[in-house]
Design an enzyme around this catalytic site. Structure first.
Site, mmCIF file in Angstrom:
data_model
loop_
_atom_site.group_PDB
_atom_site.id
_atom_site.type_symbol
_atom_site.label_atom_id
_atom_site.label_comp_id
_atom_site.label_asym_id
_atom_site.label_seq_id
_atom_site.Cartn_x
_atom_site.Cartn_y
_atom_site.Cartn_z
ATOM 1 N N HIS A 1 -19.499 -5.653 1.281
ATOM 2 C CA HIS A 1 -20.803 -6.289 1.461
ATOM 3 C C HIS A 1 -21.923 -5.323 1.135
ATOM 4 O O HIS A 1 -21.835 -4.128 1.432
ATOM 5 C CB HIS A 1 -20.952 -6.775 2.918
ATOM 6 C CG HIS A 1 -19.947 -7.815 3.278
ATOM 7 N ND1 HIS A 1 -20.048 -9.136 2.854
ATOM 8 C CD2 HIS A 1 -18.804 -7.737 4.010
ATOM 9 C CE1 HIS A 1 -19.019 -9.821 3.321
ATOM 10 N NE2 HIS A 1 -18.241 -9.005 4.004
ATOM 11 N N THR B 1 12.463 21.156 2.472
ATOM 12 C CA THR B 1 11.229 20.686 1.841
ATOM 13 C C THR B 1 10.786 21.638 0.731
ATOM 14 O O THR B 1 10.215 21.192 -0.275
ATOM 15 C CB THR B 1 10.103 20.537 2.876
ATOM 16 O OG1 THR B 1 9.913 21.780 3.572
ATOM 17 C CG2 THR B 1 10.438 19.445 3.883
ATOM 18 N N LYS C 1 9.327 15.308 1.591
ATOM 19 C CA LYS C 1 8.215 16.225 1.380
ATOM 20 C C LYS C 1 7.050 15.471 0.771
ATOM 21 O O LYS C 1 7.219 14.733 -0.217
ATOM 22 C CB LYS C 1 8.650 17.362 0.437
ATOM 23 C CG LYS C 1 7.553 18.310 0.015
ATOM 24 C CD LYS C 1 7.011 19.110 1.186
ATOM 25 C CE LYS C 1 5.978 20.137 0.694
ATOM 26 N NZ LYS C 1 5.316 20.835 1.832
#
Length: 264
Positions: A264, A54, A9
């Site tokens: 950059h 879950t 999960k």
């Protein structure tokens, strides 16, 4: 053919408030669980009898978060508690558990130099990370529950130095447009993870203090002394010096990995 697999999960978001009288502290975690065990039947035979739902995993994380104390409030300690719980609670179904935790940081607000008792400001973009791998000491889910690996880390630690950075004498060919430079800005967003030595994982020590020392050593190696700085011939050299400083100064750490992209 079914090969390596797991179920778990992700995106379990938790905020824990520690109340010590009028003074409060907060910790915010994003948790992912990965459960490994003999659940081939769920993939091959429509048999879910060894699967931990879950919803159960999510609720377990919430309950374990509620039980955190001042001693176990770090991301590393929380990851270890979660991983150990699943391997210990479901010995037949779960032989290993890997838990990933990200921590978003809230710093205490100061008003006119005074710390606020319950007001906080979120910092960023950097977040702390932790990973804990817990398993049985013998094959097939037998033996004792042990911590196989515990790591801490940081993501998006953004650093800048405005001088003493160069990049020259690199490979050049017909596709190279970059000029050599002996004076440039150096900016990077550091992703780093470090593995704790076994002695540091045996109990839920003060991982937050260790993490603070690690970050301090990385930043110090990047920027150098306050008045003089430190030259950097490349990001590669800087990354090595940052890692070397951590290994030399933080005895709880056995190894460290750093990723430094050039901004950059």
């Amino acid at each position: 053919m079914l090969t390596a697999h797991h179920h778990g999960k992700g995106q379990v978001r938790v905020m824990k408030v520690f109340r010590n009288g009028a003074r409060h502290e907060v910790r915010q975690f994003l948790v992912e669980t990965n459960l490994i065990g003999p659940v081939d039947g769920a993939f091959l035979n429509s048999d879910n009898s060894m699967i931990v739902a879950t919803d159960t995993q999510k609720n377990t994380v919430f309950i374990l978060a509620k039980q955190l104390t001042e001693r176990t409030k770090s991301a590393e300690a929380f990851a270890k508690i979660i991983a150990t719980h699943f391997v210990s609670t479901y010995p037949n179904a779960i032989h290993e558990c890997k838990v990933n935790v990200e921590e978003e940081t809230w710093n205490r607000i100061h008003i006119d130099g005074q710390p606020h008792s319950h007001g906080f400001q979120k910092t960023g973009p950097n977040v702390g990370t932790a990973h804990c791998h817990v398993k049985r000491s013998l094959p097939g889910g037998r033996g004792n529950v042990v911590v196989a690996k515990l790591t801490g880390g940081v993501k998006n630690l953004t650093l800048l130095k405005t001088t003493q950075s160069s990049f020259a004498n690199f490979v050049r060919d017909r596709y190279t447009a970059l000029p050599e430079s002996n004076e440039r800005l150096l900016a990077t967003s550091v992703d780093s993870s470090w593995e704790y030595l076994p002695g540091a994982t045996e109990n839920c020590g003060d991982f937050e203090a260790v993490t603070s020392r690690i970050r301090k050593e990385m930043v110090k190696a990047f920027s150098g002394p306050v008045q003089t700085g430190v030259p950097s011939a490349s990001l590669q050299e800087t990354a090595f010096q940052m890692g070397k400083a951590v290994i030399n100064q933080v005895s709880e750490v056995g190894s460290i990995t750093l990723y430094l992209p050039n901004i950059h």
